[in-house]
Design an enzyme around this catalytic site. Structure first.
Site: not given
Length: 755
Positions: A110, A680
């Protein structure tokens, strides 16, 4: 595959002539993008990447087969799709907004997806790739570059994302290329989006550097010359070695001023930058939660939330608690409690940085007469553990296991009352809130002769620390520390006690000296008489069940301060930039060599902004790493979507007739959610064609409004200068849509086998 045709070329002809001839022979339109492959003796195909070399240098031979490949209209190459799947054919018919395309997470990638989405939404860079201007500038011979492979891999991603034919794409080839040239990104560990971005910008710059042979350039100090002259010279020297679309788009210029603290020598240099890493204002305070245990047995432990200096000492923690409790700091001892034992008892001069937020810190009130050092002190502080006897595994009547339970205590005992009987009654009093005294009917008078003072507890001397034979017990005074044992599970199979029973038959518990872990009887060791004794209160299961109230023992109350919500005040982005341009003193690890003093000095350093780029990348330094701690700052940074004005920060004489040269609008944000160990990355980005903001979360893309963009997760900000935005505005409407870059029928299966 079309019918092959034959053409003749000289050894001195360029490969580009071969490509142009093939395009003419197969009637390829000028808008279509093509590339060449050559079939080698083994029957496999190799790319002819550099079309500027000659036929001889490319080692092409008479009769050799050269294949021309045409890019698909969805931005992919036929050779990259050896097996067409149903989903791929569906994507070919899909038509969406160009640029609104997700990136599949390949496993902790990510961070890469976030950086790519931000860069993909920089209008002038994306137009550069969509219009194939990069093909003329690929640098295959730069020793600092990656033979054009990173630029080509990025170009493929851009063309696919902006074809409008994909909902999401799989950046597997790009990930492989990045790992090949930057080993730190190999595998599937989580990384930092800003670090990937830094590598990618540098890689694209060197792959697209228009300077084919870098000349040596000597860096010159200002030496009293005007700033304008020195800055212009520095920028020209930079451009003599570095000239690419990345420099055109992202590079600016710092002014760096160093002042020697001894001789006052001033050094002024101008240095290029690709992004600004700005610090966040860091609070010098820290919030810590502790439990206060009073000497009054009727009072339950109190939970407190204390504000202390981040670089403070244990004594500062006691001072802060004293304001809440009214108990003098001199009458406090601080301990880390873990698994029913003292993991560590802190000294007053120890740093608070050694205490982690997850540690359970107990602060005990002790007698004011307890003092470390001389034998004349009136009270001794004894660490007390609670243990319960359990039947042994071998069911031998003479052997018992012992299990620690409850919260340990630090108890002040008068030196003249260091007998087992006196200690028993002192502890019975300290435990009276949750231990019931037996009634007179339950208690047998017993034999008082067993309780004479000859059975005193071994008295500690100067408590200088444990002996080498018994590393567990160490000093434990009001300002002393204990280096506790490892945080391992309790040893439930302690050996048989060699101590004679010194308590009445109806006493609730027996007392035993143990080591600092509370797992071994000290009497089994060859003890140092100066070691601090730890005392264990041993309970029989039936007596514990009858007289010990576990619910009450675990009870505590919350002080009013725990209810206060300590809100972190948000900071403005301009404050971070001001902090970036503040004078600082160099650290000992990074001194500056003064040419006047001829020695390394801890000079003062100041950075100023001299020239800003078309697209300004601002990296918020949320991750703080020190010798003792690592943390992520979750401070909310307020940043404007439009009209970020840098006129007050740029020290170069300004053009007052063109204020848009110093004003910026936001175009993308890389976000980081979570902490240091895990997290994230996502992206907010503004589409250059529609002007609509979208949220990119790996393969998922959704529209958002501008008021959703600002958050505590903002990590890397992309700003575009307003004059550049105006210059680019009419171009998307008048130019061909990106989808026109590829248009050919898919080749047959014979060509599809090319790898």
């Amino acid at each position: 595959m079309d019918t092959p045709c034959t053409a003749q070329f000289s050894h001195t002809d360029s490969v580009d002539l071969v490509l142009r001839t093939a395009r003419e022979q197969f009637l390829v339109s000028p808008q279509e993008e093509t590339r060449l492959w050559v079939k080698n003796a083994e029957g496999s195909f190799e790319r002819l990447c550099n079309t500027r070399v000659t036929v001889l240098d490319a080692a092409l031979k008479t009769g050799q087969l050269v294949v021309m490949e045409t890019r698909n209209k969805d931005g992919t190459w036929p050779s990259a799709q050896p097996h067409t799947t149903k989903s791929a054919s569906e994507d070919e018919n899909f038509q969406g907004q160009p640029g609104i395309c997700g990136l599949t997470n390949l496993g902790n990638t990510c961070f890469m997806n976030s950086a790519l989405q931000c860069l993909s939404n920089v209008p002038q860079l994306t137009e550069y790739f969509l219009k194939n201007r990069y093909l003329e500038e690929l640098n295959f011979c730069n020793p600092l570059g990656m033979k054009g492979e990173i630029a080509e891999a990025y170009a493929d991603l851009v063309k696919q994302a902006w074809s409008g034919h994909h909902r999401s794409i799989v950046p597997h080839v790009f990930k492989t290329k990045v790992g090949h040239f930057a080993s730190q990104f190999l595998g599937y560990q989580q990384h930092d989006s800003q670090e990937l971005l830094s590598f990618l910008l540098d890689g694209l710059h060197e792959d697209l550097n228009r300077v084919k042979k870098k000349e040596y350039v000597e860096l010159c100090d200002a030496a009293g010359r005007p700033d304008q002259e020195v800055a212009q010279e520095a920028w020209q020297n930079h451009k003599r070695r570095n000239d690419s679309v990345i420099v055109d788009t992202f590079h600016g210029l710092f002014k760096s001023t160093l002042v020697c603290p001894d001789c006052g020598n001033v050094s002024v240099t101008f240095d290029p930058f690709c992004y600004l890493s700005v610090p966040l204002p860091v609070s010098h305070k820290r919030v810590m939660e502790v439990f206060f245990v009073s000497m009054d047995p009727r009072r339950k432990p109190e939970q407190h939330r204390l504000v202390v200096p981040k670089k403070g000492k244990i004594s500062d923690l006691c001072v802060a608690l004293a304001k809440h409790t009214g108990v003098s700091p001199e009458r406090m001892m601080v301990a880390d409690v873990f698994s029913h034992r003292f993991y560590k008892i802190y000294q007053l001069e120890e740093s608070l940085s050694s205490i982690l937020d997850r540690d359970d810190i107990f602060i005990y009130e002790v007698s004011g007469r307890s003092a470390i050092g001389e034998n004349s002190r009136e009270d001794v502080v004894l660490p007390i553990y609670l243990r319960e006897r359990t039947p042994a595994r071998d069911y031998n009547n003479s052997y018992y296991g012992l299990m620690l339970f409850g919260h340990p205590l630090l108890v002040s005992v008068p030196r003249d009352r260091l007998s087992w009987d006196a200690l028993y009654h002192i502890l019975l009093y300290r435990l009276s809130r949750y231990v019931t005294r037996p009634s007179s009917d339950d208690e047998d008078d017993g034999d008082e002769k067993d309780l004479e003072d000859k059975d005193n507890i071994p008295k500690p001397g100067h408590v200088a620390g444990g002996s080498s034979q018994d590393p567990g017990p160490e000093q434990a005074g009001p300002s002393s520390g204990v280096a506790g044992g490892s945080r391992a599970p309790v040893d439930n199979s302690a050996g048989p006690s060699h101590w004679p029973q010194r308590a009445r038959r109806k006493h609730l518990f027996t007392l035993q000296t143990v080591n600092s872990n509370g797992t071994s009887d000290r009497s089994t060791f060859n003890e140092d008489t100066h070691a601090q004794p730890y005392i264990a209160i041993d309970w029989e299961p039936e007596m514990k069940k009858r007289y010990y109230d576990e619910v009450e023992a675990e009870g505590y109350v919350k002080h009013d301060c725990v209810g206060y919500v300590l809100k972190k005040a948000p900071v403005r982005l301009q404050e971070c930039i001001e902090l970036f341009t503040t004078v600082e003193t160099l650290e000992k690890e990074n001194p500056w060599y003064c040419p006047s003093c001829k020695q390394h000095q801890l000079a003062t350093k100041k950075l100023d902004l001299w020239m800003l780029p078309e697209t300004l990348i601002i990296h918020l330094k949320r991750f703080s790493y020190t010798k003792f701690s690592r943390e992520k700052l979750d401070t909310l940074v307020e940043f404007p979507i439009r009209d970020l004005d840098f006129s007050e920060f740029v020290i170069k004489p300004q053009n007052e007739s063109a204020p848009e040269l110093y004003k910026y609008d936001l175009i993308a944000v890389s976000n980081h959610y979570g902490g240091l160990r895990d997290g994230h990355y996502t992206t907010f980005a503004c589409n250059k064609d529609s002007g609509q903001w979208h949220y990119f979360d790996d393969s998922s893309v959704s529209p958002v409004t501008e008021n959703q963009i600002e958050s505590k997760a903002a990590y890397v900000l992309f700003y575009q200068r307003q004059d550049v935005a105006r210059r680019l505005q009419p171009q998307p409407a008048s130019s061909d849509p990106p989808a026109s870059l590829g248009s050919s029928s898919p080749p047959n299966s014979e060509f599809m086998d090319v790898n």
